[in-house]
Design an enzyme around this catalytic site. Structure first.
Site, PDB file in Angstrom:
ATOM      1  N   HIS A  53      -5.954 -10.147  -8.424  1.00 29.54           N
ATOM      2  CA  HIS A  53      -6.888  -9.227  -7.776  1.00 29.54           C
ATOM      3  C   HIS A  53      -8.340  -9.499  -8.154  1.00 29.54           C
ATOM      4  CE1 HIS A  53      -3.830  -6.454  -6.094  1.00 29.54           C
ATOM      5  NE2 HIS A  53      -3.101  -6.944  -7.076  1.00 29.54           N
ATOM      6  N   ASN A  59     -12.675  -8.801  -1.804  1.00 25.26           N
ATOM      7  CA  ASN A  59     -13.874  -9.237  -1.082  1.00 25.26           C
ATOM      8  C   ASN A  59     -13.554  -9.751   0.321  1.00 25.26           C
ATOM      9  OD1 ASN A  59     -14.876  -8.785  -3.645  1.00 25.26           O
ATOM     10  ND2 ASN A  59     -15.371 -10.911  -4.066  1.00 25.26           N
ATOM     11  N   CYS A  75      -1.901  -2.235 -10.544  1.00 23.35           N
ATOM     12  CA  CYS A  75      -2.378  -0.896 -10.188  1.00 23.35           C
ATOM     13  C   CYS A  75      -3.161  -0.278 -11.336  1.00 23.35           C
ATOM     14  CB  CYS A  75      -1.206   0.003  -9.824  1.00 23.35           C
ATOM     15  SG  CYS A  75      -1.712   1.677  -9.361  1.00 23.35           S
ATOM     16  N   MET A  78       0.855  -1.191   0.000  1.00 20.73           N
ATOM     17  CA  MET A  78       0.000   0.000   0.000  1.00 20.73           C
ATOM     18  C   MET A  78       0.884   1.232   0.000  1.00 20.73           C
ATOM     19  SD  MET A  78      -2.763  -1.236   2.886  1.00 20.73           S
ATOM     20  CE  MET A  78      -1.496  -1.783   4.033  1.00 20.73           C
TER      21      MET A  78
END
Length: 466
Positions: A155, A190, A108, A24
């Protein structure tokens, strides 16, 4: 020692990690990684680092990796964004002694990644469709495996799924990739609780589950709102905040990182107690942030003492605001309805506080005006710039080509011309260089000496003895 690969690499080097904290930007710093590890995380990633800057800037390496060596912070994966294989390899070699693996960002979706030509936008080099089908996703993963990838994180979203329309991650895509490759796969998306982690492991068959969600495309934010997610606990928000601040005192980081973490960790409480939000935003030192933390703890404990038996959380929250819990970002339609209760948006609460007057400046603009009292935000007073003839950016007022600096530099270099307006002097420098070369006397070359002659080197006969 031979290089470990695939599942052997995952089980031995990474310890068979299943609970993973994602990379992050400005948020997975050392203090936060250590906090997450204390509460169930088995593997962490560094924030995304720019490979090119990492290679050329020693200070960047020191600030982002070299100064953060900590035995407790292993196993650790360093993530780079890169679009040049040679630069990526150089960066990996510089980082290899400080981590257990190197990761290349291919996911990204943000605009900065598009401008820098990295992240999810490297997929376009492979001729990816605007919205990938499962078959193409699988082929893409197999191509990465053949290229030498030893661990893959999926992802489960496309790069178009960002902003207000992220949508849920597709575990079906993740499951298809896991079945198609022979290397370990991590799933991301999720994840709001430990139950979601276990369900994802079972439904997709992946080796590990990653959580964080700093920015879109994820509509839910797990680890940042509850670092104890992998423990299956939901502690009080001040408990983890105080523990994090203690780690920051031991392993300092920019105050902006700290504020950003606390804004997320305290998200639901700050929707109720707006004055604490303002105090946190104004805090200039770690001590002032600590004072806000203590005030928030007292406020939450007071709210707990007033709680009535059988009372349910307001705003549709699963727990009361003082309990760590995931934040689900509303979609564009839902957002317009969130103007009541504790779940109202920050802007809605600010507009109510200001009497709904549109002419009142936002908090951010008020801060800028405090720093510069002469600053104005009237759009009619903004200077009007003429556009560059080529790219549309503002052009230089004194540019001889009527271009912006970037376009002017390219043209002036190509044509060996000058542009005094942009202080580009390619023609002048070239003329000076030619004039200097013309003024230098030509050196007469001496005749080559013969073997063994004066000034020459003797002929060497024989062989070296070891």
């Amino acid at each position: 020692m031979p290089k470990l690969q695939g599942f052997e690499f995952w089980s031995r080097t990474l310890g068979g990690a299943r609970h993973v904290v994602a990379p992050m930007v400005d948020q997975s710093e050392l203090a936060w990684r250590l906090l997450s590890r204390r509460h169930g995380a088995q593997l962490c990633y560094t924030p995304m680092l720019h490979a090119q800057v990492f290679v050329r800037d020693a200070n960047y390496r020191k600030e982002n990796l070299y100064c953060e060596v900590c035995p407790e912070d292993r196993p650790l994966i360093v993530q780079f964004c890169a679009n040049d294989p040679e630069v990526f390899v150089q960066a990996a070699l510089l980082a290899q002694d400080y981590c257990d693996a190197i990761d290349l960002n291919l996911g990204c979706p943000q605009m900065i990644a598009k401008r820098g030509h990295y992240g999810a936008f490297l997929q376009e080099e492979w001729g990816l469709l605007q919205r990938m089908k499962i078959e193409k996703t699988v082929r893409y993963a197999q191509m990465l495996e053949k290229a030498g990838c030893q661990l893959l994180t999926v992802h489960g979203r496309t790069k178009e799924q960002k902003g207000p329309l992220p949508g849920p991650a597709s575990w079906e895509h993740i499951r298809a990739v896991r079945k198609a490759v022979s290397i370990p796969v991590f799933a991301n998306g999720n994840i709001q609780s430990l139950r979601d982690v276990e369900r994802c492991l079972q439904d997709t068959g992946v080796q590990g589950v990653m959580s964080a969600a700093l920015k879109p495309p994820s509509p839910t934010e797990g680890n940042l709102h509850n670092p104890a997610l992998f423990e299956g606990r939901s502690p009080a928000v001040w408990e983890l905040a105080e523990e994090y601040l203690e780690l920051v005192r031991q392993h300092p980081c920019p105050l902006s990182y700290v504020r950003a973490h606390l804004f997320k960790l305290w998200h639901h409480t700050l929707q109720v107690h707006q004055q604490l939000r303002e105090e946190l935003a104004k805090a200039k030192t770690l001590e002032e942030v600590g004072e806000v933390s203590r005030a928030l703890r007292l406020q939450c404990q007071e709210d707990m003492s007033r709680q009535k038996e059988g009372e349910k959380p307001s705003g549709g929250l699963p727990f009361f605001h003082w309990v760590c819990q995931p934040y689900v970002r509303p979609g564009p339609r839902e957002g317009s309805k969130e103007n009541s209760g504790a779940a109202r948006s920050k802007r809605a609460l600010e507009e109510e506080e200001e009497g709904g007057r549109p002419e009142v400046l936002s908090k951010n603009k008020q801060k800028k005006q405090l720093r510069n009292p002469h600053k104005t935000f009237d759009p009619s007073l903004k200077p009007k710039y003429a556009r560059c003839d080529q790219c549309g950016n503002p052009k230089g007022n004194r540019c001889v080509f009527n271009l912006c600096r970037g376009c002017c530099k390219k043209r002036a270099f190509k044509e060996s011309a000058d542009c005094p307006g942009h202080r580009l002097l390619f023609k002048t420098k070239l003329e000076k260089s030619l004039a200097w070369k013309g003024d230098q006397p030509r050196l007469q070359e001496p005749p080559p000496p013969g073997p063994g002659g004066p000034g020459g080197f003797p002929e060497i006969v024989g062989s070296a003895v070891a």
